[in-house]
Design a protein around this motif. Structure first.
Motif, PDB file in Angstrom:
ATOM      1  N   LEU A   1      47.357  28.778  35.564  1.00 13.66           N
ATOM      2  CA  LEU A   1      48.255  29.269  36.605  1.00 13.66           C
ATOM      3  C   LEU A   1      49.181  30.389  36.136  1.00 13.66           C
ATOM      4  N   ALA A   2      48.974  30.898  34.935  1.00 12.98           N
ATOM      5  CA  ALA A   2      49.783  32.029  34.472  1.00 12.98           C
ATOM      6  C   ALA A   2      49.236  33.333  35.041  1.00 12.98           C
ATOM      7  N   THR A   3      50.006  34.397  34.907  1.00 12.92           N
ATOM      8  CA  THR A   3      49.534  35.720  35.290  1.00 12.92           C
ATOM      9  C   THR A   3      48.477  36.180  34.285  1.00 12.92           C
TER      10      THR A   3
ATOM     11  N   PHE B   1      31.320  20.724  44.356  1.00 16.24           N
ATOM     12  CA  PHE B   1      30.720  22.037  44.577  1.00 16.24           C
ATOM     13  C   PHE B   1      31.786  23.060  44.960  1.00 16.24           C
ATOM     14  N   GLN B   2      32.657  22.704  45.910  1.00 18.80           N
ATOM     15  CA  GLN B   2      33.700  23.622  46.347  1.00 18.80           C
ATOM     16  C   GLN B   2      34.689  23.898  45.219  1.00 18.80           C
ATOM     17  N   ALA B   3      35.036  22.853  44.452  1.00 18.92           N
ATOM     18  CA  ALA B   3      35.967  23.022  43.344  1.00 18.92           C
ATOM     19  C   ALA B   3      35.395  23.970  42.294  1.00 18.92           C
ATOM     20  N   THR B   4      34.100  23.826  41.998  1.00 16.93           N
ATOM     21  CA  THR B   4      33.448  24.695  41.024  1.00 16.93           C
ATOM     22  C   THR B   4      33.441  26.136  41.511  1.00 16.93           C
ATOM     23  N   LYS B   5      33.126  26.318  42.787  1.00 18.38           N
ATOM     24  CA  LYS B   5      33.101  27.660  43.383  1.00 18.38           C
ATOM     25  C   LYS B   5      34.483  28.309  43.299  1.00 18.38           C
ATOM     26  N   GLU B   6      35.523  27.556  43.666  1.00 14.92           N
ATOM     27  CA  GLU B   6      36.878  28.094  43.667  1.00 14.92           C
ATOM     28  C   GLU B   6      37.350  28.442  42.259  1.00 14.92           C
ATOM     29  N   THR B   7      37.114  27.523  41.313  1.00 13.29           N
ATOM     30  CA  THR B   7      37.589  27.739  39.950  1.00 13.29           C
ATOM     31  C   THR B   7      36.879  28.909  39.299  1.00 13.29           C
ATOM     32  N   THR B   8      35.580  28.996  39.493  1.00 12.20           N
ATOM     33  CA  THR B   8      34.812  30.105  38.921  1.00 12.20           C
ATOM     34  C   THR B   8      35.292  31.437  39.484  1.00 12.20           C
ATOM     35  N   SER B   9      35.523  31.474  40.791  1.00  5.11           N
ATOM     36  CA  SER B   9      35.992  32.701  41.438  1.00  5.11           C
ATOM     37  C   SER B   9      37.375  33.101  40.922  1.00  5.11           C
ATOM     38  N   LEU B  10      38.260  32.119  40.774  1.00  5.68           N
ATOM     39  CA  LEU B  10      39.618  32.399  40.301  1.00  5.68           C
ATOM     40  C   LEU B  10      39.591  32.934  38.871  1.00  5.68           C
ATOM     41  N   GLN B  11      38.752  32.330  38.019  1.00 11.37           N
ATOM     42  CA  GLN B  11      38.684  32.770  36.629  1.00 11.37           C
ATOM     43  C   GLN B  11      38.166  34.199  36.532  1.00 11.37           C
ATOM     44  N   LYS B  12      37.149  34.531  37.331  1.00 10.92           N
ATOM     45  CA  LYS B  12      36.623  35.893  37.317  1.00 10.92           C
ATOM     46  C   LYS B  12      37.674  36.889  37.797  1.00 10.92           C
ATOM     47  N   SER B  13      38.440  36.484  38.808  1.00  3.67           N
ATOM     48  CA  SER B  13      39.486  37.360  39.333  1.00  3.67           C
ATOM     49  C   SER B  13      40.555  37.627  38.279  1.00  3.67           C
ATOM     50  N   LEU B  14      40.969  36.576  37.554  1.00  3.04           N
ATOM     51  CA  LEU B  14      41.981  36.734  36.526  1.00  3.04           C
ATOM     52  C   LEU B  14      41.501  37.659  35.408  1.00  3.04           C
ATOM     53  N   VAL B  15      40.237  37.500  35.009  1.00  2.00           N
ATOM     54  CA  VAL B  15      39.677  38.358  33.957  1.00  2.00           C
ATOM     55  C   VAL B  15      39.606  39.807  34.434  1.00  2.00           C
ATOM     56  N   LYS B  16      39.198  40.006  35.677  1.00  2.00           N
ATOM     57  CA  LYS B  16      39.110  41.360  36.238  1.00  2.00           C
ATOM     58  C   LYS B  16      40.495  42.024  36.252  1.00  2.00           C
ATOM     59  N   ARG B  17      41.511  41.278  36.667  1.00  2.00           N
ATOM     60  CA  ARG B  17      42.864  41.818  36.700  1.00  2.00           C
ATOM     61  C   ARG B  17      43.385  42.061  35.285  1.00  2.00           C
ATOM     62  N   ARG B  18      43.010  41.178  34.370  1.00  2.00           N
ATOM     63  CA  ARG B  18      43.446  41.327  32.970  1.00  2.00           C
ATOM     64  C   ARG B  18      42.857  42.606  32.358  1.00  2.00           C
ATOM     65  N   ASN B  19      41.600  42.865  32.688  1.00  2.00           N
ATOM     66  CA  ASN B  19      40.925  44.027  32.107  1.00  2.00           C
ATOM     67  C   ASN B  19      41.234  45.314  32.857  1.00  2.00           C
TER      68      ASN B  19
END
Length: 429
Positions: free
Chosen positions: A30-32, A410-428
Motif C-alpha cells: 500500500l505504499a507509493t 480469481f477476482q483477488a488474483t486479477k486485482e492484485t496482479t493488475s495493481l502490482q503491474k500498475s505500481l511497477v509501471k509508475r515506479r519505472n
C-alpha cells in the motif's frame, strides 16, 4: 505460574507489551511507488490498533528500493527527507493510537525480488530461486563492500523508524529473504568469511543486529524473525537454528519470532512446496497440527531464556493457551484471520474460542484452484493465488476499511496482479 493471553510481557530491554497477542507481519503493498507510507496504511493500522493486540508488526519495510518483495513495499534505504519522515510518523501514530506497540519489520528481499522489479537481484551466491513461472530472475553475488553497506542500511532504517514513533524493530532473517539466504548452505555457497561454516553464514545477521542495537540504544526493542528450518534438503536446518538462537541471545535481542520455510518450501503457509519437505529432528506434540512451529520453539526453550513469539496456524484459543503453558511461546502471532477480523485479539480476550478459518479450501477455492494445488508443477501458482486473496483483503481494509470475505480467489488474483503491474509501471515512469 500459568500465563494467560491477557497477561503483559516484559522484554529484556524493559519494554512492556500489554498482552500476549501480536498482529504478525503481513505484506501490505500500500505504499507509493517511491516507498512512502500512505493514508491507506494509516487506515489499515488504525483498525488493527483498535483490534486489541498488544503489539503490531509492520509488513516488510525494505532497506533497498531495488530489492522489494513486492511492488508497494515501504522502503527506507537512506536518511529520510522531511516528507518521508512525516509520512512514517503519521503511520506510527495511527498504528499506536490504542496504546499498543508498533514494530517495524526491516528486510532485504535478496533473490526473492520479483523480476518485474529487478531482473538481476543481489544475493549471497548466483543461485536462482527454484520456482516455476519465471517470476524471479538470475541473481548476482554480492561484493564484500555491498554486504557491509547492507549492514549499514539496516541501522539507517532502524534509526528512521525509531525517530518516527515506532516502538521497536524486527530484523527479518526468515522465509528465504536475504539474511535467510545467507544462513542457508543451499543458497549461500560463498568461500569467504560470509560462507561455509554456520558461524560465517550467520555473520551478516549478527553484524546487522549489532549495528541496529548501536543505532537505537539499549532500551528500544530489537527482535529477529528466524526460521526454525527451511525444510529443504541441504538448507538451514533445526540444528543450525538452535545454535543461531543462542548467538542471538548473546547479542542481546529482546524477542525471537520462530517461523519456517521459504518461497520454494512455504511451510509458513501450512501448504506443500514444489519439492518434498525435509524432516527435522524435533519431537512432535498434539499442538503441531494447528500451530506449525510450537514444537521447535519448545525445543529452543531448553537452550535460551529470551522471549519467543510463535506465528503460523493458530486459530483455537485453547491451543494458544497450551503454547503459553508449555513454555513454547511467550507471544502468539496472528496473521491471516486479521485480514478479515481486524479485532480478532480483542474477541479472543473477550472469550471467543476459535477464529474463522478463511483458508478452508472447500469454502475458498474454486474447483480449478483445488486441482492446481495437486499438480506439483503448479503448486506455486496455487499458493500465490491464495496469498493474493489475503492481499486483496488487506487492500480493501486500507482503502475503505472493510474486508470482503465473499471475494473469489480469481477476482483477488486479477486485482492484485493488475495493481502490482500498475505500481511497477509508475515506479519505472
Amino acid at each position: 505460574m500459568s500465563k494467560s493471553l491477557a497477561d503483559p510481557l516484559t522484554l529484556p530491554c524493559g519494554a512492556v507489551i500489554s498482552n500476549r497477542l501480536a498482529k504478525a507481519a503481513m505484506t501490505e503493498g500500500l505504499a507509493t511507488p517511491d516507498g512512502v507510507p500512505t493514508a491507506e496504511l494509516e487506515r489499515l493500522y488504525g483498525l488493527w490498533s483498535d483490534g486489541g493486540a498488544g503489539m503490531l508488526l509492520s509488513g516488510n519495510i525494505q532497506i533497498d528500493r531495488d530489492h522489494l518483495e513486492r511492488p508497494g513495499n515501504v522502503f527506507i534505504d537512506r536518511e529520510p527527507d522531511a516528507a518521508m519522515q512525516a509520512a512514517l510518523s503519521r503511520w506510527a501514530h495511527a498504528a499506536t493510537r490504542n496504546g499498543n506497540h508498533f514494530w517495524a519489520q526491516i528486510s532485504h528481499a535478496g533473490r526473492q525480488t520479483m523480476k518485474m522489479i529487478n531482473p538481476h537481484p543481489k544475493a549471497p551466491s548466483p543461485i536462482k530461486l527454484g520456482l516455476p513461472g519465471g517470476q524471479f530472475g538470475e541473481p548476482v553475488a554480492l561484493e564484500k563492500s555491498e554486504i557491509t553497506d547492507i549492514v549499514r542500511r539496516f541501522a539507517v532504517c532502524a534509526t528512521a523508524v525509531k525517530a518516527a514513533g515506532f516502538t521497536g524493530v524486527q530484523i527479518h532473517a526468515a522465509h528465504g529473504y536475504l539474511l535467510s539466504q545467507f544462513l542457508s548452505p543451499r543458497s549461500n555457497q560463498r568461500s569467504d568469511e560470509y560462507g561455509g561454516s554456520l558461524e560465517n553464514r550467520a555473520r551478516v545477521l549478527l553484524d546487522s543486529v549489532a549495528a541496529v542495537r548501536e543505532a537505537v540504544g539499549a532500551d528500544f526493542p530489537v527482535a529477529v524473525k528466524l526460521n526454525s528450518a527451511d525444510f529443504q534438503k541441504g538448507g538451514f536446518d533445526f540444528e543450525d537454528s538452535l545454535q543461531v538462537v543462542e548467538w542471538l541471545e548473546q547479542a542481546g535481542v529482546d524477542l525471537i519470532e520462530i517461523s519456517g520455510g521459504t518461497y520454494e518450501q512455504p511451510k509458513l503457509l501450512g501448504v506443500e512446496g514444489v519439492e518434498a519437505e525435509e524432516p527435522q529432528k524435533v519431537a512432535k506434540s498434539t499442538q503441531q497440527r494447528e500451530a506449525y512451529f510450537v514444537d521447535f520453539a519448545l525445543a529452543m526453550r531448553s537452550k535460551i531464556s529470551v522471549p519467543l513469539m510463535v506465528t503460523g496456524g493458530f486459530r483455537q484459543k485453547v491451543v494458544m493457551q497450551q503454547a503459553l503453558d508449555s513454555g513454547g511461546a511467550d507471544l502468539i502471532g496472528l496473521g491471516r484471520p486479521m485480514c478479515v477480523m481486524t479485532d480478532a485479539p480483542a474477541q479472543l480476550l473477550a472469550g471467543l474460542a476459535e477464529l474463522p478459518r478463511y483458508e478452508n479450501r472447500l469454502a475458498l477455492f474454486p474447483s480449478w484452484l483445488a486441482f492446481l494445488s495437486k499438480v506439483n508443477a503448479l503448486k506455486a501458482m496455487a499458493t500465490f493465488a491464495v496469498q493474493y486473496w489475503y492481499f486483496a483483503q488487506i487492500d480493501r481494509l486500507g482503502r475503505n476499511g472493510k474486508a470482503d470475505p465473499a471475494l473469489s480467489v480469481f477476482q483477488a488474483t486479477k486485482e492484485t496482479t493488475s495493481l502490482q503491474k500498475s505500481l511497477v509501471k509508475r515506479r519505472n515512469g
